[in-house]
Design a protein around this motif. Structure first.
Motif, PDB file in Angstrom:
ATOM      1  N   GLY A 135       5.765  11.990   0.349  1.00  0.00           N
ATOM      2  CA  GLY A 135       5.189  13.324   0.254  1.00  0.00           C
ATOM      3  C   GLY A 135       5.681  14.224   1.364  1.00  0.00           C
ATOM      4  N   SER A 136       5.084  15.400   1.457  1.00  0.00           N
ATOM      5  CA  SER A 136       5.433  16.358   2.497  1.00  0.00           C
ATOM      6  C   SER A 136       4.206  17.179   2.835  1.00  0.00           C
ATOM      7  CB  SER A 136       6.575  17.270   2.036  1.00  0.00           C
ATOM      8  OG  SER A 136       6.174  18.034   0.897  1.00  0.00           O
ATOM      9  N   GLY A 158      -1.039  16.493   4.813  1.00  0.00           N
ATOM     10  CA  GLY A 158      -1.569  17.680   5.468  1.00  0.00           C
ATOM     11  C   GLY A 158      -2.520  17.370   6.598  1.00  0.00           C
ATOM     12  N   ARG A 159      -3.193  18.414   7.053  1.00  0.00           N
ATOM     13  CA  ARG A 159      -4.069  18.297   8.223  1.00  0.00           C
ATOM     14  C   ARG A 159      -5.380  17.595   7.914  1.00  0.00           C
ATOM     15  NH1 ARG A 159      -1.710  23.400   8.496  1.00  0.00           N
ATOM     16  NH2 ARG A 159      -0.441  23.773  10.369  1.00  0.00           N
ATOM     17  N   PHE A 177       0.852  -1.184   0.000  1.00  0.00           N
ATOM     18  CA  PHE A 177       0.000   0.000   0.000  1.00  0.00           C
ATOM     19  C   PHE A 177       0.891   1.238   0.000  1.00  0.00           C
ATOM     20  CE2 PHE A 177      -2.276  -3.426   2.026  1.00  0.00           C
ATOM     21  CZ  PHE A 177      -3.597  -3.293   1.628  1.00  0.00           C
ATOM     22  N   TYR A 178       0.490   2.256  -0.730  1.00  0.00           N
ATOM     23  CA  TYR A 178       1.294   3.480  -0.693  1.00  0.00           C
ATOM     24  C   TYR A 178       0.397   4.719  -0.668  1.00  0.00           C
ATOM     25  CZ  TYR A 178       0.432   4.288  -5.706  1.00  0.00           C
ATOM     26  OH  TYR A 178      -0.165   4.521  -6.923  1.00  0.00           O
ATOM     27  N   PHE A 179       0.875   5.715   0.057  1.00  0.00           N
ATOM     28  CA  PHE A 179       0.247   7.034   0.079  1.00  0.00           C
ATOM     29  C   PHE A 179       1.237   8.000  -0.551  1.00  0.00           C
ATOM     30  CE2 PHE A 179      -0.366  11.253   1.670  1.00  0.00           C
ATOM     31  CZ  PHE A 179      -1.729  11.431   1.749  1.00  0.00           C
ATOM     32  N   ILE A 217       9.528   7.968   3.148  1.00  0.00           N
ATOM     33  CA  ILE A 217      10.765   8.328   2.440  1.00  0.00           C
ATOM     34  C   ILE A 217      10.803   9.799   2.055  1.00  0.00           C
ATOM     35  CG2 ILE A 217      11.112   5.987   1.580  1.00  0.00           C
ATOM     36  CD1 ILE A 217      10.118   7.013  -1.171  1.00  0.00           C
ATOM     37  N   GLY A 218       9.882  10.611   2.592  1.00  0.00           N
ATOM     38  CA  GLY A 218       9.886  12.033   2.264  1.00  0.00           C
ATOM     39  C   GLY A 218       9.250  12.312   0.920  1.00  0.00           C
ATOM     40  N   SER A 219       9.587  13.456   0.349  1.00  0.00           N
ATOM     41  CA  SER A 219       8.967  13.862  -0.911  1.00  0.00           C
ATOM     42  C   SER A 219       9.860  13.504  -2.100  1.00  0.00           C
ATOM     43  CB  SER A 219       8.708  15.366  -0.901  1.00  0.00           C
ATOM     44  OG  SER A 219       9.914  16.085  -0.714  1.00  0.00           O
TER      45      SER A 219
END
Length: 397
Positions: free
Chosen positions: A251-252, A224-225, A217-219, A274-276
């Protein structure tokens, strides 16, 4: 199209470059198509980009502030919107057609005021519903007097548009109620599938050592909020170590530091962040797994439609939609059989669904989400609808 004596059409946006963000991508495509339709009668009024030069546009000077901090973001929104007002009053004339989105936030009151002065026609493409989204983001409470004032004012700003385009049936219900009219036009977000590659297991998964794992699964997108990331983490906490699925976050955003902290506490190699990624590597991110997680926080019904769903469909990934029942993406997933859905704010139900998907992934029969995108949510389909709206406004007065 005969352009002699034709009123100008102004495309006004904070972003216009495909590498900036989703809004930039969508307005870039909009600009490209409308330019072919209207030629020199199409004008672009946009905030300058600090890195890339924007050609053939009326530029609004940027404001260098950290928008992840609420106070600085508020000041940014105010200043940049006033700069937009000055440019609009200078360049837009009576009877012209102004096409805007909903960012920056205070662009709406600015266009409202400018419209009263210059008497132009306004088409509003609604991607965000303000200030209702502040409630879902836990920035304000619904009984807060300041919120009530904002809602009173912004209901009138939204209602001032001659046409309102919304990106889902759930948003139409909300906007129609907000403005007291039942005339919002649904045009879903558009993606050019040619912009997204379909890849086999890629370098991202190789680096994680997950190249032979399934399902992953990946996002991928804004952390964000209002994305409901906390709900995903809570669901993973319910599952014991050894039963948790492999979940990758890319993402970030405003919630990324909290996400890092929560993942560190889980201390499970199956859950990684893994960040953006650089925008040029969008296809890599969209292919870094088998199932795309598309989520919104509880209380976001009608307030937004995650564009990441359409990007993941372009990569031919099934969707796991975590949001309120009858939301636009949930309805799409169920109608076209391109994934699974579960209610937002119910981590136990999500935990159970994670297990069910892992057990039945290879036997679940799903439609090709890329084919569904091409046939129902393509750029060409959306552009034709938007041009029809512009023509209706342009020829009505």
């Amino acid at each position: 199209m005969n352009q002699v004596g034709m009123k100008k059409i102004f495309l006004i946006s904070e972003y216009i470059l495909p590498t900036q963000n989703t809004t930039g991508y969508l307005f870039h495509k909009l600009h490209k198509n409308l330019k072919q339709q209207y030629g020199d009668n199409l004008k672009v009024l946009v905030k300058e980009d600090p890195i890339h030069k924007i050609e053939d546009a009326i530029l609004v000077a940027d404001v260098n502030l950290n928008k992840k901090k609420l106070t600085q973001r508020l000041f940014f929104e105010l200043v940049i919107s006033l700069k937009f007002l000055i440019k609009i009053l200078k360049h837009v004339g009576k009877g012209d057609v102004v096409f805007t989105g909903t960012t920056p936030i205070f662009l709406l009151p600015i266009v409202y005021v400018a419209k009263k002065i210059k008497k132009f026609n306004w088409i509003l493409l609604v991607h965000d519903v303000f200030p209702e989204n502040l409630i879902a983001a836990n920035v304000l409470k619904s009984n807060n007097p300041f919120y009530k004032i904002l809602k009173f004012l912004f209901d009138r700003f939204y209602a001032e548009a001659d046409k309102r385009i919304v990106i889902g049936q759930d948003m139409k219900e909300l906007i129609d109620d907000k403005v007291g009219k039942s005339d919002s036009i649904i045009i879903q977000n558009w993606i050019d599938h040619h912009d997204i590659e379909i890849q086999e297991k890629n370098n991202i998964l190789n680096e994680l050592g997950w190249q032979s794992e399934q399902p992953i699964f990946y996002f991928f997108g804004n952390i964000g909020r209002v994305q409901g990331i906390h709900n995903i983490i809570q669901a993973l906490k319910i599952l014991p170590v050894g039963q948790r699925p492999k979940v990758l976050f890319i993402g970030s955003g405003a919630y990324e530091h909290e996400l890092k902290d929560q993942i560190n506490r889980l201390n499970d190699k199956n859950v990684q962040y893994i960040g953006s990624l650089d925008p040029s590597k969008k296809s890599d991110g969209l292919n870094a797994g088998d199932i795309a997680i598309v989520t919104l926080a509880e209380g976001m019904y009608g307030l937004g439609v995650p564009s990441k769903a359409y990007y993941s469909m372009a990569a031919d990934k099934p969707l796991l939609a975590i949001m309120e029942e009858k939301s636009e993406i949930v309805s799409m997933v169920e109608k076209h059989t391109i994934g699974w859905s579960v209610s937002a704010g119910d981590p136990q139900a999500l935990a159970d669904l994670f297990l069910e998907i892992c057990q039945n992934f290879n036997t679940k029969e799903l439609s090709s989400s890329r084919k569904v995108l091409i046939e129902n949510y393509s750029e060409q389909i959306a552009m034709k609808k938007i041009v029809n709206v512009i023509e209706e406004v342009r020829l009505s007065k």
